[in-house]
Design an enzyme around this catalytic site. Structure first.
Site, PDB file in Angstrom:
ATOM      1  N   CYS A 120     -10.258  16.752 -12.962  1.00  0.00           N
ATOM      2  CA  CYS A 120      -9.865  15.347 -12.849  1.00  0.00           C
ATOM      3  C   CYS A 120     -10.780  14.548 -13.760  1.00  0.00           C
ATOM      4  O   CYS A 120     -11.761  15.071 -14.284  1.00  0.00           O
ATOM      5  CB  CYS A 120      -9.994  14.870 -11.406  1.00  0.00           C
ATOM      6  SG  CYS A 120      -8.960  13.420 -11.089  1.00  0.00           S
ATOM      7  N   CYS A 122     -11.855  11.235 -12.718  1.00  0.00           N
ATOM      8  CA  CYS A 122     -12.421  10.080 -12.016  1.00  0.00           C
ATOM      9  C   CYS A 122     -13.945  10.086 -11.903  1.00  0.00           C
ATOM     10  O   CYS A 122     -14.566   9.029 -11.887  1.00  0.00           O
ATOM     11  CB  CYS A 122     -11.773   9.893 -10.657  1.00  0.00           C
ATOM     12  SG  CYS A 122     -11.778  11.334  -9.606  1.00  0.00           S
ATOM     13  N   LYS A 195      -0.835  15.345  -2.655  1.00  0.00           N
ATOM     14  CA  LYS A 195      -2.104  14.651  -2.447  1.00  0.00           C
ATOM     15  C   LYS A 195      -1.822  13.180  -2.173  1.00  0.00           C
ATOM     16  O   LYS A 195      -1.215  12.484  -2.992  1.00  0.00           O
ATOM     17  CB  LYS A 195      -2.984  14.814  -3.682  1.00  0.00           C
ATOM     18  CG  LYS A 195      -4.288  14.029  -3.591  1.00  0.00           C
ATOM     19  CD  LYS A 195      -5.265  14.400  -4.690  1.00  0.00           C
ATOM     20  CE  LYS A 195      -6.484  13.494  -4.629  1.00  0.00           C
ATOM     21  NZ  LYS A 195      -7.464  13.797  -5.673  1.00  0.00           N
ATOM     22  N   ARG A 205     -16.137  10.058  -2.234  1.00  0.00           N
ATOM     23  CA  ARG A 205     -16.350   9.148  -3.367  1.00  0.00           C
ATOM     24  C   ARG A 205     -17.797   8.684  -3.434  1.00  0.00           C
ATOM     25  O   ARG A 205     -18.315   8.404  -4.514  1.00  0.00           O
ATOM     26  CB  ARG A 205     -15.367   7.981  -3.289  1.00  0.00           C
ATOM     27  CG  ARG A 205     -13.954   8.472  -3.584  1.00  0.00           C
ATOM     28  CD  ARG A 205     -12.913   7.395  -3.529  1.00  0.00           C
ATOM     29  NE  ARG A 205     -11.581   7.995  -3.593  1.00  0.00           N
ATOM     30  CZ  ARG A 205     -10.449   7.330  -3.429  1.00  0.00           C
ATOM     31  NH1 ARG A 205     -10.487   6.025  -3.183  1.00  0.00           N
ATOM     32  NH2 ARG A 205      -9.301   7.945  -3.497  1.00  0.00           N
ATOM     33  N   ARG A 217      -5.642   3.964  -5.979  1.00  0.00           N
ATOM     34  CA  ARG A 217      -4.980   5.119  -6.602  1.00  0.00           C
ATOM     35  C   ARG A 217      -3.523   5.244  -6.177  1.00  0.00           C
ATOM     36  O   ARG A 217      -2.914   6.294  -6.334  1.00  0.00           O
ATOM     37  CB  ARG A 217      -5.733   6.397  -6.240  1.00  0.00           C
ATOM     38  CG  ARG A 217      -7.167   6.337  -6.700  1.00  0.00           C
ATOM     39  CD  ARG A 217      -7.793   7.687  -6.944  1.00  0.00           C
ATOM     40  NE  ARG A 217      -9.000   7.432  -7.714  1.00  0.00           N
ATOM     41  CZ  ARG A 217     -10.194   7.901  -7.437  1.00  0.00           C
ATOM     42  NH1 ARG A 217     -10.357   8.733  -6.453  1.00  0.00           N
ATOM     43  NH2 ARG A 217     -11.232   7.568  -8.175  1.00  0.00           N
ATOM     44  N   GLU A 233       7.211  16.807  -5.156  1.00  0.00           N
ATOM     45  CA  GLU A 233       5.975  17.043  -5.908  1.00  0.00           C
ATOM     46  C   GLU A 233       5.690  18.546  -6.012  1.00  0.00           C
ATOM     47  O   GLU A 233       5.354  19.059  -7.087  1.00  0.00           O
ATOM     48  CB  GLU A 233       4.786  16.368  -5.207  1.00  0.00           C
ATOM     49  CG  GLU A 233       4.671  14.875  -5.434  1.00  0.00           C
ATOM     50  CD  GLU A 233       4.007  14.539  -6.767  1.00  0.00           C
ATOM     51  OE1 GLU A 233       3.646  15.469  -7.508  1.00  0.00           O
ATOM     52  OE2 GLU A 233       3.853  13.343  -7.057  1.00  0.00           O
ATOM     53  N   LYS A 248      -3.411  17.810   0.741  1.00  0.00           N
ATOM     54  CA  LYS A 248      -4.661  17.057   0.890  1.00  0.00           C
ATOM     55  C   LYS A 248      -4.371  15.615   1.252  1.00  0.00           C
ATOM     56  O   LYS A 248      -3.565  14.991   0.572  1.00  0.00           O
ATOM     57  CB  LYS A 248      -5.417  17.146  -0.429  1.00  0.00           C
ATOM     58  CG  LYS A 248      -6.686  16.353  -0.486  1.00  0.00           C
ATOM     59  CD  LYS A 248      -7.376  16.582  -1.791  1.00  0.00           C
ATOM     60  CE  LYS A 248      -8.535  15.622  -1.880  1.00  0.00           C
ATOM     61  NZ  LYS A 248      -8.806  15.237  -3.234  1.00  0.00           N
ATOM     62  N   TYR A 313     -15.924  21.727   3.925  1.00  0.00           N
ATOM     63  CA  TYR A 313     -17.376  21.547   3.895  1.00  0.00           C
ATOM     64  C   TYR A 313     -18.038  22.271   5.070  1.00  0.00           C
ATOM     65  O   TYR A 313     -19.255  22.408   5.089  1.00  0.00           O
ATOM     66  CB  TYR A 313     -17.724  20.049   3.921  1.00  0.00           C
ATOM     67  CG  TYR A 313     -17.057  19.288   2.783  1.00  0.00           C
ATOM     68  CD1 TYR A 313     -17.620  19.289   1.513  1.00  0.00           C
ATOM     69  CD2 TYR A 313     -15.839  18.629   2.966  1.00  0.00           C
ATOM     70  CE1 TYR A 313     -17.000  18.641   0.460  1.00  0.00           C
ATOM     71  CE2 TYR A 313     -15.203  17.978   1.920  1.00  0.00           C
ATOM     72  CZ  TYR A 313     -15.784  17.982   0.674  1.00  0.00           C
ATOM     73  OH  TYR A 313     -15.165  17.347  -0.368  1.00  0.00           O
TER      74      TYR A 313
HETATM   75  C1  PBG Z   1     -10.859  13.838  -7.406  1.00  0.00           C
HETATM   76  C2  PBG Z   1     -10.957  14.366  -6.012  1.00  0.00           C
HETATM   77  C3  PBG Z   1     -11.068  13.653  -4.807  1.00  0.00           C
HETATM   78  C4  PBG Z   1     -11.219  14.594  -3.800  1.00  0.00           C
HETATM   79  C5  PBG Z   1     -11.168  15.855  -4.398  1.00  0.00           C
HETATM   80  N1  PBG Z   1     -10.994  15.698  -5.754  1.00  0.00           N
HETATM   81  C6  PBG Z   1     -11.129  12.185  -4.559  1.00  0.00           C
HETATM   82  C7  PBG Z   1      -9.982  11.337  -4.818  1.00  0.00           C
HETATM   83  O1  PBG Z   1      -8.921  11.777  -5.269  1.00  0.00           O
HETATM   84  O2  PBG Z   1     -10.134  10.143  -4.623  1.00  0.00           O
HETATM   85  C8  PBG Z   1     -11.419  14.269  -2.342  1.00  0.00           C
HETATM   86  C9  PBG Z   1     -12.077  15.324  -1.543  1.00  0.00           C
HETATM   87  C10 PBG Z   1     -12.634  14.907  -0.238  1.00  0.00           C
HETATM   88  O3  PBG Z   1     -12.481  13.771   0.247  1.00  0.00           O
HETATM   89  O4  PBG Z   1     -13.279  15.762   0.374  1.00  0.00           O
HETATM   90  N2  PBG Z   1      -9.628  13.346  -7.739  1.00  0.00           N
HETATM   91 ZN    ZN Z   2      -9.603  11.960  -9.605  1.00  0.00          ZN
END
Ligand code: PBG
Ligand code: ZN
Length: 326
Positions: A120, A122, A195, A205, A217, A233, A248, A313
């Protein structure tokens, strides 16, 4: 009076009887453990909203990975947190970027550990969005090229699986093509296919320093109210060549795990995300819940819903419990 009924309790009379008829199991092999890496040296810093989860600089990871491997965990997913961010996220696809360095270091320590790279932009963009931003709009097609470059550089560093989490349209096709053209035809794509735009990513974040500086987002991640759209999707990602499908967050979206299980034959992955973890940890620290029982019940719930794999986790704790520890 004669009442006839079924005696379901016959199969619950003892622990051995319950073991005999148990339908689902959580195995260490099902677990994928997420880790966060930062630049610098001498850093092992706990993320305040995620007790037990750390920022590691690469000189500090040896003991951590020995523990992971000794516990019997065989897969990790890695997130790099770079110092330098810019408009087009160039550290995401830099060959010496923090994620690439982390992958190389882990594979040098443990060549057999499966290292999954989250793909990604971000964490790497100064605006914090998952793609390229123009006049407040996240540009889909322009982002694809950078995402493919990122995936290829992660594969070059030694990643075993590419896990794109950006939710641009066509990202699986673009990444698959990029990997194939670079000779990585054998590297699978684990797509964050379904997602949602979720508040459950809050603690992540903080950990990844990836909060969008403006807006949210919702123009690329899905509306939590939609289920049928999730099937569309997933269908696109399968058509584009995905090898795994991720749902997710996990817990509030177990219906989507089940729907994907029923609709697709690929391995299904549930991501037990950061706030799901933080809430359990907070309640456990207060003595309000039995952490082990709560976590194991959630994990078998993912398996029952149809997940083959779980990104969590809690993975080290679970592995320790499965090994008979407490
Ligand atoms: C990056 C990403 C995110 C997560 C995994 N990869 C954050 C998001 O999309 O804002 C979230 C994982 C978590 O909350 O444990 N895009
Ligand atoms: Zn991202």
């Amino acid at each position: 009076m004669t009442v006839t009924f079924d005696r379901h309790r016959r199969l619950r009379t003892s622990a051995a009887m319950r073991n005999l008829v148990r339908e689902h199991h959580v195995r260490k092999e099902d677990l994928i453990y997420p880790l966060f890496f930062v630049e610098g040296t001498g850093i092992k810093e706990q993320i305040p909203s995620m007790p037990g989860v750390y920022h590691f600089s690469l000189d500090q990871i040896e003991a951590e990975f020995k523990e992971i491997v000794d516990l019997g965990i065989q897969s990790v997913i890695v997130f790099g947190v770079p110092n330098e961010k810019d408009a087009c996220g160039s550290q995401a696809y830099a060959d010496d970027g923090i994620t690439q360095q982390a992958i190389r270091r882990i594979k040098a320590l443990y060549p057999h550990l499966i290292v999954i790279a989250d793909t990604c932009l971000c964490q790497y963009t100064d605006h914090g969005h998952c793609g390229v931003l123009h006049d407040g709009i996240v540009e889909n097609d322009e982002s694809l090229e950078l995402l493919a470059r990122t995936a290829v550089s992660q594969a070059k560093a030694g990643a075993d699986i590419i896990a794109p989490s950006n939710m641009m349209d066509g990202f699986v096709a673009a990444i698959r093509q990029g990997l194939d053209e670079a000779g990585f035809t054998n590297i699978p794509v684990m797509s964050y296919a379904v997602k949602y735009a979720s508040a459950y990513y809050g603690p992540f974040r903080d950990a990844a320093h990836s909060t969008p500086q403006s807006g949210d987002r919702k123009s690329y991640q899905m509306d939590p109210a939609n289920a049928r759209e999730g099937l569309r999707e997933a269908a696109s990602d399968v058509m584009e060549g995905a090898d795994f499908l991720i749902v997710k967050p996990g817990l509030a979206y177990m219906d989507m795990v089940l729907r994907l299980r029923e609709g697709f034959d690929l391995p299904i992955v549930a991501y037990n995300v950061s706030a799901e973890y933080s809430m359990v940890k907070a309640a456990a620290q207060n003595g309000w819940i039995n952490e082990q029982q709560i976590v194991m019940e959630t994990m078998v719930g993912f398996k029952r819903a149809g997940a083959d794999l779980i990104i969590t986790y809690h993975a080290k704790d679970i592995a320790r419990w499965l090994n008979g520890g407490n």
